[in-house]
Enzyme design. Structure first.
Site, short mmCIF file in Angstrom:
data_model
loop_
_atom_site.label_atom_id
_atom_site.label_comp_id
_atom_site.label_asym_id
_atom_site.label_seq_id
_atom_site.Cartn_x
_atom_site.Cartn_y
_atom_site.Cartn_z
N HIS A 290 2.13 2.42 -0.22
CA HIS A 290 3.35 3.15 0.18
C HIS A 290 3.55 3.06 1.69
CE1 HIS A 290 6.00 6.90 -0.08
NE2 HIS A 290 5.80 6.74 1.21
N GLU A 291 2.50 3.36 2.45
CA GLU A 291 2.62 3.36 3.91
C GLU A 291 2.74 1.95 4.48
OE1 GLU A 291 3.46 6.06 5.20
OE2 GLU A 291 2.84 7.34 3.53
#
Length: 164
Positions: A69-70
């Site tokens: 996600h990051e």
């Protein structure tokens, strides 16, 4: 820095490079994040910060979903520039197309709230407990006075504390 976390970050970058047929600048990775957020991507600093407590408590899902996600935020920023939404189409494309993961905006990890001590103050009114934070209690110790809104009398520390 846990080796598995660094390895997963690198794997995510390698996947993106293979998918987009170009290289991406690697970020600095930090475990200096506390509170409710599992991870944060600082786009302009090319920095990823992760929450070590949530990582320890949810390591398998954290490595799979949160790290991707990051990293996807950094990849989207490097590919598409400034004017994209944080969880917009471009980011979702990377989550689905590159990492084959659901583009979940938020984690569902249980976040334990830290315990806080409340200092109990009272006034002459009936049923008048006033729980003060440690900061407000400290202000009283420095000479600040707080008044009851009903009777306008000074609130007095009872000597009691309560942990919430």
């Amino acid at each position: 820095m846990p080796e598995q976390l660094n390895t997963r970050v690198e794997d995510c970058f390698l996947q993106a490079e293979s998918f987009f047929k170009r290289s991406f600048k690697r970020p600095q990775v930090s475990l200096k994040l506390r509170g409710q957020k599992a991870g944060v991507a600082h786009l302009h600093e090319n920095l990823l910060r992760f929450n070590p407590q949530l990582y320890r408590e949810n390591s398998q899902h954290f490595l799979k979903q949160t790290v991707a996600h990051e990293v996807a935020h950094l990849i989207a920023h490097q590919l598409f520039g400034e004017r994209i939404q944080p969880h917009g189409e471009e980011w979702q494309l990377i989550m689905r197309g590159v990492y084959e993961l659901p583009p979940d905006r938020c984690h569902t990890y249980e976040v334990k709230r830290r315990q806080v001590t409340r200092y109990i103050y009272r006034c002459p009114c009936a049923d008048s407990d006033f729980p003060f934070s440690s900061q407000r209690h400290g202000m009283v110790a420095q000479g600040r006075r707080y008044l009851c809104r009903r009777c306008r009398q000074t609130l007095v520390f009872t000597g009691e504390t309560r942990v919430e």
